[in-house]
Structure formats: C-alpha cells, structure tokens
Scaffold this motif. Structure first.
Motif, PDB file in Angstrom:
ATOM      1  N   ASP A 172       0.853  -1.187   0.000  1.00  0.00           N
ATOM      2  CA  ASP A 172       0.000   0.000   0.000  1.00  0.00           C
ATOM      3  C   ASP A 172       0.890   1.240   0.000  1.00  0.00           C
ATOM      4  N   TYR A 197      -4.957  -3.592 -10.543  1.00  0.00           N
ATOM      5  CA  TYR A 197      -5.678  -2.361 -10.889  1.00  0.00           C
ATOM      6  C   TYR A 197      -6.487  -2.658 -12.139  1.00  0.00           C
ATOM      7  N   ASP A 201     -11.425  -2.603 -10.293  1.00  0.00           N
ATOM      8  CA  ASP A 201     -10.692  -2.644  -9.015  1.00  0.00           C
ATOM      9  C   ASP A 201      -9.835  -1.392  -8.865  1.00  0.00           C
ATOM     10  N   THR A 203      -8.368  -0.275  -6.002  1.00  0.00           N
ATOM     11  CA  THR A 203      -7.708  -0.327  -4.692  1.00  0.00           C
ATOM     12  C   THR A 203      -6.510   0.613  -4.607  1.00  0.00           C
ATOM     13  N   LYS A 206      -7.419   3.992  -3.707  1.00  0.00           N
ATOM     14  CA  LYS A 206      -7.938   4.157  -2.354  1.00  0.00           C
ATOM     15  C   LYS A 206      -6.861   4.022  -1.276  1.00  0.00           C
ATOM     16  N   ASN A 207      -5.861   3.142  -1.510  1.00  0.00           N
ATOM     17  CA  ASN A 207      -4.849   2.912  -0.467  1.00  0.00           C
ATOM     18  C   ASN A 207      -3.616   3.791  -0.615  1.00  0.00           C
TER      19      ASN A 207
END
Length: 331
Positions: A172, A197, A201, A203, A206-207
C-alpha cells in the motif's frame, strides 16, 4: 521446433516508458506468467506465446517463484524457452521474478525474511538458468519481519549482481513510502511497484499507492488489468465452457458474475465498440492512459490474445465524457 529468429520490425509499433525516474524503459504491454506456463500447459504453445510477444515489441517477461502450477514450473519452462530458443536476445529483455508467498515448508519459505528472499532468488536463477534478473520484487508486505530487514536483503541482492533493480508488489502507499525511504538511504535502485488495478478494481487509488508512486517518482506496472477475464469481452454472451470460470475457479468464481456485474460489462463493451476497440483493448488503454502507469501485464492462453492486447495502442486517448461514463457505470 524450428530455430527462432525475431521479427526485425518488432520495435516499430510498441511504446516504451521509463519506470519512474529510472533509465529502464518498459513496453506498454508486458507478458505475465502467472497462468498458462505451468506443467499443465502445452510447451509448444508457451513457446509460440513468448515468440509472438517478443515479435510485437514485448520485451518484459514477468515471473515469480510460485507461478505454475506447480510452484516453480513457470520459471523452469521459461528457462527452457529462453535458453533453448531466445538466448541471443537476452540483453533485449527485461526479466523479473518475485518472492514473498509460500514456497516450501517451515519458517524460511514464506514472506520477507532475509533468509527466504536470498534463498528463493538463488532457486529462481537456477530454474531459469540465469546469472541475474533485471527486476526482483518482494511479492507482498510482511507483518512479522522488520521492514528494514526486507529492504536490506533486497539491497544486498542488487549488490551481489543477482538483480539490477528492485520492485515492490502488493504494497500500500504508506508502507511503500517507508520502504522507499529505507532503500533511498541504502542507495538501492528501487524503481517499480506491481499492483492489481482495473476499471473494476480501484484499490491503488484508495490505499494511496498510485499517488505515492507518482510523488516518489516510482513506476507502476499493473497485474489483473482485465479483472480476471471479466473485461476480456468473453462473458458478454454468457459464460463460455472453456473460460477460466469453468476450467479454473480459483480466482474468478461463477457466483461473482452477477446480473449487476454483467450489466456493467455490457455497458462498458458498448463504449469500447464506439471507440473501435474490443472491451479488453479499452480496459488496457484506460489503464495505460492513467498518470503514473508504466506498463500493463497481460496473461494469455494463446498467441492471438497477445496480438489483440498489443493493438490497444491504436487508441489510447480518452475524452473526458468517456472517462466520466466509465466511472458512472462502475463506481
């Protein structure tokens, strides 16, 4: 099998980007060996896929110690292909491997200890019959090993000559920044992050990984860009009998292909058609158009899929309306 001679025009149409601020350039499309290169796959077809990829300017081949099945077999098969047919082109290739997931019993065959990382790379080099890899990744974050120990091991691997560059996978943003600070102190060439990715998705958004990579001037290479096949267009007319869902349900489950998901896939496919692309080509182009993305990693089961994916470069520009429509469908 006849001796392989590479296409003399292989570099004409591929695009290459520097990985972060490093001097290493990667192709827009890279070939991953997560599936379809294990002992359960046809060796001649593996060779054809590698030849097709290289003939179309794909210079980056991405592996890991646990790719197969069985674990290690993808590296072994790639080593046979490389040394048996493509050895003359080694210096035109970027070859990467990783360690971080389970490989052997006991406390030294998993995660991120110095013991595991160095031992695993030694095994990988033997399987591929190589003196070094171009990029060596730590494959996942380790909650039990001090971050400094893992980074120290990666630095010593570069110093030993067994890897030219270092990468981090499945980190992350916060942990990557801490790792980057350590590696900078050690003057270790950390140049790239590998993360999941896709249009479905988000993520890394977001992280904090994508933002941190841009700020730290590190490259980002994407795996699972087609959401385990959902964005290939194969499921537009239902689930094919030979699809991964039917033949290998470890990663994409049939129950995950709900009516709601299929409705989104159909709407995305409509946008792709208007752009003159397949859904897969649009999904790859969408990623390649993102700030900070160096390359997209594709998997393939046949050479024709590789050619289709490379042709995403025919249209990698998106209008603001298209981007907003995609987000409206998915988010």
């Amino acid at each position: 099998m006849k001796d392989y001679t590479a296409n003399t025009e292989r570099y004409n149409n591929m695009q290459y980007r520097n990985s972060g601020e490093s001097g290493l350039k990667l192709p827009a499309v890279s070939l991953g060996f997560w599936h379809n290169f294990g002992d359960n796959a046809d060796f001649k077809n593996m060779c054809k896929m590698c030849f097709t990829a290289f003939d179309h300017g794909i210079t980056h081949f991405d592996l890991a110690n646990n790719y197969g099945p069985e674990a290690g077999s993808a590296e072994t098969n790639f080593g046979k292909i490389l040394n048996g047919h493509m050895k003359n082109y080694r210096d035109e290739m970027v070859i990467s491997t990783k360690a971080g997931y389970y490989m052997w019993p006991g406390p030294y065959g998993d995660f991120g200890s110095r013991k595991y990382l160095i031992s695993s790379l030694d095994q990988s080099l033997k399987r591929m019959n190589l003196d070094y890899v171009d990029i060596f990744y730590h494959h996942r974050m380790d909650p039990d090993t001090p971050l400094y120990e893992t980074m120290w091991a990666l630095n010593d691997i570069v110093k030993s000559g067994k890897a030219l560059y270092i990468g981090l996978s499945n980190y992350d943003g916060e942990t990557m920044e801490k790792a980057a600070a350590i590696l900078e102190e050690l003057k270790c060439p950390f140049i790239i992050n590998q993360n999941r990715y896709s249009i479905f998705d988000r993520t890394v958004e977001k992280n904090g990984l994508l933002e941190s990579a841009i700020q730290k001037k590190k490259g980002v290479i994407i795996f699972s860009p087609l959401a385990q096949g959902l964005l290939t267009g194969r499921y537009v007319d239902g689930i094919p009998a030979d699809s991964r869902v039917r033949t290998d349900g470890r990663f994409l489950k049939e129950q995950s292909i709900s009516e709601e998901v299929m409705s989104k896939v159909l709407k995305l496919n409509s946008i792709a058609e208007k752009r003159g692309q397949t859904l897969a080509q649009m999904a790859l182009a969408w990623l390649y158009a993102k700030e900070g993305v160096t390359s997209v990693l594709i998997g393939a089961s046949k050479p024709e899929q590789i050619i289709e994916n490379v042709n995403m470069l025919d249209n990698i520009t998106f209008s603001l309306d298209e981007l907003q429509e995609i987000d409206k469908i998915v988010l």
